[in-house]
Design a protein around this motif. Structure first.
Motif, PDB file in Angstrom:
ATOM      1  N   TYR A 135       0.845  -1.187   0.000  1.00 40.00           N
ATOM      2  CA  TYR A 135       0.000   0.000   0.000  1.00 40.00           C
ATOM      3  C   TYR A 135       0.888   1.246   0.000  1.00 40.00           C
ATOM      4  O   TYR A 135       1.594   1.497   0.970  1.00 40.00           O
ATOM      5  N   TYR A 151      -3.240   7.060  -4.249  1.00 36.50           N
ATOM      6  CA  TYR A 151      -3.254   5.845  -3.429  1.00 36.50           C
ATOM      7  C   TYR A 151      -3.128   4.641  -4.360  1.00 36.50           C
ATOM      8  O   TYR A 151      -3.690   4.632  -5.457  1.00 36.50           O
ATOM      9  N   HIS A 155      -9.645   3.345  -0.578  1.00 33.58           N
ATOM     10  CA  HIS A 155      -9.651   3.685   0.845  1.00 33.58           C
ATOM     11  C   HIS A 155     -10.181   2.520   1.689  1.00 33.58           C
ATOM     12  O   HIS A 155      -9.608   2.176   2.712  1.00 33.58           O
ATOM     13  N   GLU A 156     -11.278   1.912   1.223  1.00 33.63           N
ATOM     14  CA  GLU A 156     -11.877   0.811   1.983  1.00 33.63           C
ATOM     15  C   GLU A 156     -10.918  -0.375   2.079  1.00 33.63           C
ATOM     16  O   GLU A 156     -10.792  -0.995   3.114  1.00 33.63           O
ATOM     17  N   ILE A 158      -7.648  -0.405   1.879  1.00 32.29           N
ATOM     18  CA  ILE A 158      -6.480  -0.103   2.714  1.00 32.29           C
ATOM     19  C   ILE A 158      -6.819  -0.256   4.182  1.00 32.29           C
ATOM     20  O   ILE A 158      -6.122  -0.922   4.934  1.00 32.29           O
ATOM     21  N   TYR A 159      -7.914   0.342   4.616  1.00 30.58           N
ATOM     22  CA  TYR A 159      -8.196   0.415   6.042  1.00 30.58           C
ATOM     23  C   TYR A 159      -9.058  -0.720   6.574  1.00 30.58           C
ATOM     24  O   TYR A 159      -9.023  -0.998   7.767  1.00 30.58           O
ATOM     25  N   SER A 160      -9.803  -1.408   5.735  1.00 30.68           N
ATOM     26  CA  SER A 160     -10.601  -2.510   6.255  1.00 30.68           C
ATOM     27  C   SER A 160      -9.755  -3.768   6.456  1.00 30.68           C
ATOM     28  O   SER A 160     -10.148  -4.658   7.193  1.00 30.68           O
ATOM     29  N   ARG A 162      -6.727  -3.708   7.856  1.00 22.88           N
ATOM     30  CA  ARG A 162      -5.739  -3.424   8.882  1.00 22.88           C
ATOM     31  C   ARG A 162      -6.353  -3.571  10.251  1.00 22.88           C
ATOM     32  O   ARG A 162      -7.519  -3.303  10.479  1.00 22.88           O
ATOM     33  N   ALA A 164      -7.077  -2.299  13.930  1.00 24.37           N
ATOM     34  CA  ALA A 164      -7.286  -0.944  14.457  1.00 24.37           C
ATOM     35  C   ALA A 164      -6.227  -0.592  15.469  1.00 24.37           C
ATOM     36  O   ALA A 164      -5.588  -1.368  16.051  1.00 24.37           O
TER      37      ALA A 164
END
Length: 164
Positions: A135, A151, A155-156, A158-160, A162, A164
């Motif tokens: 990423y 990017y 966005h979804e 990348i962060y979903s 990982r 928290a």
């Protein structure tokens, strides 16, 4: 405000540019956006569209605008006003919109293309997460001074994926 079981969608983002025709070509040729509509021209307080625009945008003489679309159907509305001046340097520390983020799996390739077509790739390419080169991101400017982040993934995604 009503409660919603889903996030609201984003319809479009508006950008003011000094040369609308040039900007349409640049955003379509360099970033691959689709040209949807326009250019159209409105004179303030002339007809329904002019009265509406003057009410929404404040004082102006005439403006031209066009609609573009990204690959995931987010609109980009480009504006050119008779009074549009040179761009000012974006300041991320000030409140308000300060960049657009586009998705391209070849972050370095798109950044080079932006550089080759009058923009500016001014930052390094970074791993979004330390020691994870899947990423990546970087920052550029379009020829009009607007900041563009690139990017490698949505966005979804990348962060979903990982913790928290």
């Amino acid at each position: 405000m009503s409660e919603s079981a889903y996030p609201r969608g984003l319809a479009h983002v508006g950008l003011t540019v000094p040369d609308l025709d040039e900007a349409i070509d640049w955003y379509c040729d360099v970033l691959g956006f689709s040209h949807v509509k326009g250019p159209d021209e409105i004179t303030a307080d002339e007809g329904y569209g002019g009265r509406q625009a003057a009410n929404l945008l404040g004082e102006f003489e005439t403006m031209r605008f066009a609609h573009l679309a990204t690959g995931n159907q987010i609109g980009i509305e480009l504006f050119e006003f008779t009074s549009t001046g040179a761009h000012s340097e974006p300041d991320p520390t000030r409140a308000g919109l300060f960049h657009l983020c586009v998705i391209d799996p070849d972050v370095e390739g798109l950044a080079a293309r932006i550089d080759e077509h009058g923009g500016d790739h001014y930052s390094e390419v970074w791993e979004i997460f330390e020691d994870d080169d899947e990423y990546t991101l970087t920052y550029c400017k379009d020829p009009y001074g607007n900041l563009l982040e690139i990017y490698s993934h949505s966005h979804e995604r990348i962060y979903s994926n990982r913790d928290a």
